[in-house]
Each structure stands twice: as C-alpha cells, then as structure tokens.
Design a protein around this motif. Structure first.
Motif, mmCIF file in Angstrom:
data_model
loop_
_atom_site.group_PDB
_atom_site.id
_atom_site.type_symbol
_atom_site.label_atom_id
_atom_site.label_comp_id
_atom_site.label_asym_id
_atom_site.label_seq_id
_atom_site.Cartn_x
_atom_site.Cartn_y
_atom_site.Cartn_z
ATOM 1 N N ARG A 3 0.838 -1.194 0.000
ATOM 2 C CA ARG A 3 0.000 0.000 0.000
ATOM 3 C C ARG A 3 0.877 1.249 0.000
ATOM 4 O O ARG A 3 1.967 1.258 0.582
ATOM 5 C CB ARG A 3 -0.920 -0.013 1.216
ATOM 6 N N PRO A 4 0.427 2.337 -0.635
ATOM 7 C CA PRO A 4 1.219 3.577 -0.642
ATOM 8 C C PRO A 4 1.359 4.137 0.767
ATOM 9 O O PRO A 4 0.460 4.014 1.594
ATOM 10 C CB PRO A 4 0.418 4.513 -1.556
ATOM 11 N N ARG A 5 2.496 4.777 1.001
ATOM 12 C CA ARG A 5 2.799 5.345 2.313
ATOM 13 C C ARG A 5 2.684 6.868 2.240
ATOM 14 O O ARG A 5 3.373 7.513 1.438
ATOM 15 C CB ARG A 5 4.200 4.928 2.756
ATOM 16 N N ILE A 6 1.841 7.419 3.085
ATOM 17 C CA ILE A 6 1.612 8.866 3.136
ATOM 18 C C ILE A 6 2.076 9.359 4.498
ATOM 19 O O ILE A 6 1.634 8.856 5.536
ATOM 20 C CB ILE A 6 0.132 9.219 2.925
ATOM 21 N N VAL A 7 2.971 10.330 4.505
ATOM 22 C CA VAL A 7 3.482 10.931 5.735
ATOM 23 C C VAL A 7 3.033 12.386 5.788
ATOM 24 O O VAL A 7 3.226 13.138 4.821
ATOM 25 C CB VAL A 7 5.017 10.837 5.822
ATOM 26 N N ILE A 8 2.432 12.775 6.903
ATOM 27 C CA ILE A 8 1.972 14.152 7.117
ATOM 28 C C ILE A 8 2.782 14.730 8.270
ATOM 29 O O ILE A 8 2.799 14.171 9.371
ATOM 30 C CB ILE A 8 0.471 14.196 7.452
ATOM 31 N N VAL A 9 3.470 15.827 8.022
ATOM 32 C CA VAL A 9 4.302 16.481 9.031
ATOM 33 C C VAL A 9 3.519 17.642 9.625
ATOM 34 O O VAL A 9 3.264 18.636 8.947
ATOM 35 C CB VAL A 9 5.627 16.975 8.428
ATOM 36 N N GLY A 10 3.115 17.502 10.885
ATOM 37 C CA GLY A 10 2.375 18.557 11.572
ATOM 38 C C GLY A 10 0.914 18.217 11.719
ATOM 39 O O GLY A 10 0.289 17.685 10.797
ATOM 40 N N ALA A 11 0.367 18.526 12.902
ATOM 41 C CA ALA A 11 -1.047 18.245 13.188
ATOM 42 C C ALA A 11 -1.759 19.508 13.626
ATOM 43 O O ALA A 11 -2.529 19.503 14.585
ATOM 44 C CB ALA A 11 -1.176 17.153 14.252
ATOM 45 N N GLY A 12 -1.492 20.606 12.914
ATOM 46 C CA GLY A 12 -2.249 21.822 13.153
ATOM 47 C C GLY A 12 -3.561 21.782 12.392
ATOM 48 O O GLY A 12 -4.091 20.711 12.083
ATOM 49 N N PHE A 13 -4.106 22.942 12.086
ATOM 50 C CA PHE A 13 -5.379 22.976 11.368
ATOM 51 C C PHE A 13 -5.270 22.273 10.020
ATOM 52 O O PHE A 13 -6.147 21.489 9.648
ATOM 53 C CB PHE A 13 -5.823 24.430 11.176
ATOM 54 N N ALA A 14 -4.191 22.542 9.274
ATOM 55 C CA ALA A 14 -4.046 21.941 7.949
ATOM 56 C C ALA A 14 -3.706 20.460 8.047
ATOM 57 O O ALA A 14 -4.316 19.622 7.369
ATOM 58 C CB ALA A 14 -2.972 22.685 7.151
ATOM 59 N N GLY A 15 -2.722 20.113 8.873
ATOM 60 C CA GLY A 15 -2.307 18.719 8.968
ATOM 61 C C GLY A 15 -3.375 17.814 9.543
ATOM 62 O O GLY A 15 -3.569 16.684 9.075
ATOM 63 N N TYR A 16 -4.091 18.314 10.567
ATOM 64 C CA TYR A 16 -5.126 17.481 11.187
ATOM 65 C C TYR A 16 -6.252 17.179 10.197
ATOM 66 O O TYR A 16 -6.693 16.030 10.071
ATOM 67 C CB TYR A 16 -5.686 18.189 12.413
ATOM 68 N N ARG A 17 -6.701 18.206 9.476
ATOM 69 C CA ARG A 17 -7.804 17.951 8.548
ATOM 70 C C ARG A 17 -7.342 17.121 7.353
ATOM 71 O O ARG A 17 -8.123 16.332 6.806
ATOM 72 C CB ARG A 17 -8.417 19.257 8.071
ATOM 73 N N THR A 18 -6.096 17.278 6.939
ATOM 74 C CA THR A 18 -5.577 16.424 5.871
ATOM 75 C C THR A 18 -5.620 14.959 6.282
ATOM 76 O O THR A 18 -6.063 14.093 5.517
ATOM 77 C CB THR A 18 -4.141 16.824 5.509
ATOM 78 N N ALA A 19 -5.165 14.674 7.491
ATOM 79 C CA ALA A 19 -5.159 13.285 7.972
ATOM 80 C C ALA A 19 -6.579 12.750 8.112
ATOM 81 O O ALA A 19 -6.856 11.596 7.729
ATOM 82 C CB ALA A 19 -4.426 13.210 9.309
ATOM 83 N N ARG A 20 -7.472 13.559 8.642
ATOM 84 C CA ARG A 20 -8.845 13.082 8.845
ATOM 85 C C ARG A 20 -9.554 12.829 7.516
ATOM 86 O O ARG A 20 -10.246 11.811 7.339
ATOM 87 C CB ARG A 20 -9.636 14.103 9.674
ATOM 88 N N THR A 21 -9.373 13.732 6.554
ATOM 89 C CA THR A 21 -10.019 13.557 5.255
ATOM 90 C C THR A 21 -9.397 12.408 4.469
ATOM 91 O O THR A 21 -10.111 11.632 3.815
ATOM 92 C CB THR A 21 -9.938 14.863 4.446
ATOM 93 N N LEU A 22 -8.073 12.279 4.527
ATOM 94 C CA LEU A 22 -7.418 11.179 3.830
ATOM 95 C C LEU A 22 -7.840 9.830 4.395
ATOM 96 O O LEU A 22 -8.035 8.864 3.650
ATOM 97 C CB LEU A 22 -5.899 11.324 3.935
ATOM 98 N N SER A 23 -7.986 9.757 5.703
ATOM 99 C CA SER A 23 -8.413 8.502 6.322
ATOM 100 C C SER A 23 -9.791 8.091 5.820
ATOM 101 O O SER A 23 -10.062 6.903 5.613
ATOM 102 C CB SER A 23 -8.418 8.643 7.842
ATOM 103 N N ARG A 24 -10.646 9.070 5.586
ATOM 104 C CA ARG A 24 -11.988 8.764 5.094
ATOM 105 C C ARG A 24 -11.977 8.414 3.609
ATOM 106 O O ARG A 24 -12.698 7.514 3.165
ATOM 107 C CB ARG A 24 -12.909 9.966 5.342
ATOM 108 N N LEU A 25 -11.127 9.081 2.821
ATOM 109 C CA LEU A 25 -11.126 8.861 1.377
ATOM 110 C C LEU A 25 -10.439 7.556 0.986
ATOM 111 O O LEU A 25 -10.906 6.851 0.080
ATOM 112 C CB LEU A 25 -10.439 10.035 0.671
ATOM 113 N N THR A 26 -9.309 7.247 1.622
ATOM 114 C CA THR A 26 -8.550 6.062 1.207
ATOM 115 C C THR A 26 -9.180 4.763 1.692
ATOM 116 O O THR A 26 -8.993 3.720 1.059
ATOM 117 C CB THR A 26 -7.115 6.162 1.724
ATOM 118 N N ARG A 27 -9.888 4.773 2.828
ATOM 119 C CA ARG A 27 -10.559 3.575 3.347
ATOM 120 C C ARG A 27 -9.603 2.381 3.410
ATOM 121 O O ARG A 27 -9.819 1.349 2.786
ATOM 122 C CB ARG A 27 -11.777 3.239 2.486
#
Length: 651
Positions: A3-27
């Motif tokens: 599976r592809p590996r996605i790394v997100i650096v930072g959990a501020g407003f942008a990083g947190y929503r990126t992780a949450r949306t990606l988790s929902r989209l990639t399933r």
C-alpha cells in the motif's frame, strides 16, 4: 503490491484535517502516518481563554489517536527531509531518532513566533502560540497581581501590575481583552494596599486595532478595550526591552515585568532546508497545493504560499480559516494522485471573522454582516463550537460554569520562564532540563539559570556565548576550536606548568570562600568544556579533560567534537561528574564543576587494572572544608553503583 505510504508532518489545522479527510477517502487503501511533537490537535482561537482561566487546557486539546483511529501517530519533530530518498528524519520526545519512508509527503508544519531585531525582546518577552505559553502567562499574571497586592512600595506595585501586549491582531487583542477581565476580578476580591489597579497596554505600529478586519469591527474592538481600561496605543511599539521594563518608540519608559509578544508568526524553518522556491519564507505551491516539479510533495497551511484565485497575483493569508480549508483540498488531491477521486484547485469564499472579547462582548461579521454586543458573542461561541473537532460538550460546560461561578485564580508553577523561550521552533512543547534539542533551531538552554533567567542576558551583563548577539560557541561551526581537542590549543597544566588551582601554592578554587562563584551554578557562568563553552576549570591540573596524554592528544583516537555523528545528545543532569575512564576517555568531556561536595577535589588514578579513573567512591562523602553541606536538591557527587562505577546520567 504494498500500500502507498503517506506521511503528514504537523497536526495543526491543515495537517489534522488532511489526515482526517485522507483517512476517510482512502478507506484502508494507504498507510497514513502523522508526525507531530504532541499527541493532540490544539484549537488555537480559544487559547486566550485558557490563559484567562475560563477553559481548562485539555478542553482545547483534541486527542489525535482518539479522533484519528486509522492514522498512525508518531511523536517527534522533523529535522531533515531527503526528497530524493523519500525519507523524513525525526527526533522523538526522549531523544530517540527515526526515519519515515514515504510515497507522498504533506508538509503542514505550521508557524512559529515572528521575531524582530529589537534589543532584549528575545530574552524578556514570551509568545503565545502553544499551551505551555498560555499556562505560563496565566501563572505569571496571577503571581504578579498577588505580589503587587502584598507590596507596600507604589513603584514596585505599579510595575508588577502593568502588562504590555505587543501586536493588536486577533491574538493580541483577545489576550488584552481577556487579561483585563481576569486581573480586575482578582483585584476585586483582594484590593491592593496602595489602591492601584492593574494596567494593560496594547501596542502596535498599525493605525488601528485589527487592521486586517473590517473597519467597523476594528472600532468595536477598540471601544470594548478602552471601556475595560486597556491603554491602546496605535503607531507605537517597543524600542528596547529590559528585565525591569520596556522603552517605547515614542521615548516613553514603562516599568513592567510582563511583555507578551503577539506581533505575528513566520513559517516553520523546516521548509527552508529543502532548497525549493520560496515566497517570504513559505513554500511555493500550485493551486492544487502541490510543489511544482515534485509530484510526491504537497504543502498546506502556514508553510505554503497558495495562490489566491479570487485575487490574482496574491497568496492566501496565514490564518486558521485558510489552513483548515487547505487541509481538505490537499487530502483530496493526495488521494487523486493515488487514483482515488479527482483533483481540485483551492478556491475559498470569505465567510467572515469572529473575535471573542470576553464576557458577552465580541466582534463578528458572519457572511459580511457586522455585529457587536451579546449577539456577536453568541455567534462567536457558536462558531467555535461548530468548528472544534471534539470536546464540544466540555467547552460548553466550562463556559456555563464561568458564567455562574468565580474563576480560580491560582498559580500551579508547572511551566517556568526558561521553558517557553520566544526563540523556539516548537512553541507547543515546553523545554525541560535534559531534553533533546534540534541543532541550530532551538534556543540553547545551557546558559540559563535554574531560576528561569538566562545567564549573560541580565541588565549590564554580557550576552551568553553561543546565543544571538554573543560570541560564537566554541567547537561549533564558525566558532573557535575547543581547547584540548585535535586542532585546538595543547592541554595545559602538564608537568612543568603552573600549579593547579586550589592546590598547595595555587589559586583558590572558584566557588570556594574567597573565590569566584562556581560555573554552571546559579549566579555563575556556564560550565566550560561543555558543548559551546571553554575547557572546564577547577580540575586538578587546570584545564585538560580527563584521560589525556602528555602531548595534549585524546586517548582512544576519537574526534574532537562531542559527538562525531552530529546527532543530538541528551544533556546530563547529574550534579556530580562521572569519573573518567582510563584509556577510553572522550575528548572534551571534562566533569562539570559541582556546587557542593566535590569542588576542588579529584582522586588520582590507581595503577591497578580497574577501569575507573578514581578510587572507590565513599557512599556518604563528607563535604570539603569551608564548603556548606549539599542542599536537598543538590547531589553531593556520583552515586555509588553496585558494580563500583558511576555512569553518566547518575545523580
């Protein structure tokens, strides 16, 4: 196929929503890793209410593992990115190091405090970007009001109950508005002996409060501030800061013990090391939040210069509202690069702004409709409840309790002044003694006193070595080579040299009666022969480190740097130095001068096969003559181990 590996650096407003949306989209079709120094997402707009005692710190902290169950959380700070090797190097909270491989990388590291070249600001001001800074400000303001209430001298009382906030943007305005209410409530219960009242000052070089907002909202905010007694001075800033006060640009001197720096923010310096095109410190990206020429690299939030399609030629401002929306679009485009969904460009629609001024007062313009008073207060708090990704019920409960119960004005003392330096690449993490530091990015704590004040930065003193404005740290790039290291000066105090200090015929040891204070002790200079300092003194034989040959060369053939690999090393907190090991001593590792119990004495090396450079340590040593017994917080020396050796780090 993996599976592809996605790394997100930072959990501020942008990083947190990126992780949450990606988790929902990639399933579960991709491995998502979130690298962040803390295990929570901080809702910054409510941070002034934490400093004012309205909300508890955990109310504005949303658990990452609790709200992102399908995202792997790695605690650490990114300190290096290899784009060609597709790896991110990081340092963990306890100094451990690791590497994260990636197929897609999202940079959302956020921002840090913006500094200006104003004398004394870096040493005496504190920012307002993280929970540690908010907790420190709450304790500090509470303590100053309590000390002012007990003071008989009017000048001291006036200085302690004067609070200066620099920067009249969103954060500075809210800090001054909530702070004035908080201190007034304290004085109402415990009036000051001198009859004085707290004084808050809000300074900015801008022509009006919150210049980025609508002029009508700006007038509303300024009117509320002046009604609460805040001294609003526009077109004025700080010219110089000292321990006892500040000098303003109009020539006025204000005696104060509190300087809150809310001038602005700058992108995290991590992106500067990539060598990619930048725009005022931000990484240039296309409207799809992708770095041109790097299909695997995305950036969003404060570190990304995103073109504003509604205003050609401009970039979206560094606000939480834009960062939150960046995260959603970035996640959709990352998923599209993996064949899930379609790409979309970032285009925003201004929904308005809200500013909470405390109590029932606020300034808001939802959908362009200007509002003030209790109606604006209701809209503002409703917006925050809707925007928070968690803890809504707890936040609403705290607001209800604050409306019917008095606030608890107590200082917990959990965060000290030196734990929240203004110069920090991670304002969300409080610094502690012995914590690992990111080379070149964190403030050097070696020259700071235990009482929270920095050595070498007091009024009339010289700047600390290795600090901004001071001399270059020795044995560091750009500095002089450390003595007793290869390429440095030859070891002193060899046979035939002058007698050692505190030995018969020598000078008295520093820190002894009649001598100078021991270095690295409260009120003294940093211990020499430490990283960034000069060779340690107070050792028999003068300045050479242990385990030296007579020619000044270190035994064991090791290099002159404290650690040849360049990796961060945990600071040693032991009060007593470990004995040098014969034949394997590390260059530049002379023992630190202790404050009691070991100053001026060092056993001679035995001739037997023992590895220890000194004789067996007395488990209950007697303090030397003319030396006070060790206090409860000072260890008399290395603790005896079961194997007869003292190990670095024992206390």
């Amino acid at each position: 196929m993996s599976r592809p590996r996605i790394v997100i650096v930072g959990a501020g407003f942008a990083g947190y929503r990126t992780a949450r949306t990606l988790s929902r989209l990639t399933r579960h079709q991709a491995d998502i890793t979130l690298l962040n120094p803390t295990d929570y997402f901080l809702y910054l707009p409510l941070l002034p209410q934490v400093a004012a005692g309205i909300l508890e710190p955990r109310r504005v902290s949303v658990s990452l593992s609790g709200t992102l169950p399908h995202v792997r959380l790695v605690l650490g700070e990114a300190d290096g990115i290899d784009l060609d090797g597709h790896t991110v190097h990081y340092t963990g909270p306890e100094g451990e190091e690791g590497t994260l491989p990636f197929d897609r990388l999202v940079l959302a590291a956020g921002s840090v405090n913006k500094l200006l070249p104003i004398p004394g600001v870096a040493e005496h001001a504190h920012g307002f970007r993280g929970l540690p800074e908010a907790l420190y400000l709450r304790d500090h303001v509470t303590r100053q009001v309590e000390l002012a209430a007990a003071a008989d001298d009017r000048a001291e009382c006036a200085a302690r109950c004067t609070f200066v906030v620099v920067g009249a943007g969103y954060t500075g305005t809210e800090v001054a508005a909530h702070g004035a209410m908080y201190t007034d409530a304290q004085v109402r219960k415990h009036p000051m002996r001198t009859g004085m009242r707290p004084r808050w000052m809000l300074l900015d070089v801008a022509p009006r409060v919150m210049p980025e907002m609508d002029e009508r909202l700006s007038r509303t905010a300024e009117r509320v501030l002046r009604q609460r007694g805040v001294d609003v001075r526009m077109g004025t800033s700080v010219k110089e800061a000292t321990h006892d006060g500040v000098v303003l640009t109009d020539g006025t001197t204000v005696d104060t013990r509190t300087l809150v720096w809310c001038v602005g923010v700058r992108p995290d310096p991590l992106v500067e090391s990539l060598g990619l095109p930048m725009e005022r410190g931000r990484l240039l990206v296309d409207p799809h939040l992708q770095v041109p020429g790097r299909p695997e690299l995305f950036a969003c939030g404060d570190v990304a210069a995103v073109p504003d399609l509604n205003q050609p030629g401009q970039y979206t401002p560094m606000t939480a509202q834009h960062a939150w929306r960046h995260g959603k679009v970035c996640a959709q485009n990352v998923a599209a690069s993996l064949g899930i969904g379609e790409r979309r460009a970032y285009r925003h629609r201004d929904m308005g702004f809200v500013v909470d001024l405390g109590g029932a007062k606020a300034a808001a313009n939802p959908l362009g409709l200007p509002m003030s008073g209790p109606a604006a207060g209701a809209v503002t708090r409703g917006y925050h409840l809707a925007a928070m990704p968690g803890n809504r019920v707890r936040v609403a409960a705290d607001w209800l309790l604050d409306a019917v119960l008095p606030r608890q004005a107590v200082q917990l003392g959990l965060v000290r002044s030196w734990s929240v330096p203004l110069e920090s690449s991670s304002p969300e993490v409080a610094r502690v003694p012995g914590s690992p530091k990111r080379p070149g990015k964190d403030a050097d704590l070696a020259g700071q006193r235990p009482d929270g004040e920095e050595a070498g930065t007091q009024p009339g003193g010289e700047p600390a070595k290795g600090r901004p404005g001071g001399e270059p740290a020795r044995n560091h790039p750009g500095g002089e080579p450390a003595r007793n290291h290869p390429g440095g000066e030859p070891a002193k105090k060899q046979p035939g040299d002058e007698p050692a200090k505190n030995q018969p015929g020598g000078e008295p040891t520093k820190g002894q009666p009649g001598g100078e204070p021991a270095k690295e002790q409260p009120g003294g200079e940093p211990a020499k022969e430490q990283p960034g300092g000069e060779p340690a003194k107070n050792q028999p034989g003068g300045e050479p480190a242990g385990s030296r040959s007579h020619g000044g060369r270190p035994k064991g053939g090791q290099s002159g740097s404290p650690r040849a690999s360049g990796k961060p090393r945990r600071a040693v907190e032991a009060a007593g130095p470990p004995p040098a090991r014969g034949g394997s001593g590390k260059p530049g590792r002379a023992p630190r001068a202790s404050g009691a119990g070991s100053a001026g004495k060092r056993p001679t090396a035995p001739s037997g096969p023992s590895r220890s450079a000194g004789p067996p340590i007395d488990p209950d040593p007697e303090p030397p003559a003319n030396q006070p017994p060790p206090g409860p917080d000072i260890a008399p020396g290395p603790v005896r181990r079961t194997d007869g050796r003292a190990v670095e780090g024992d206390s």
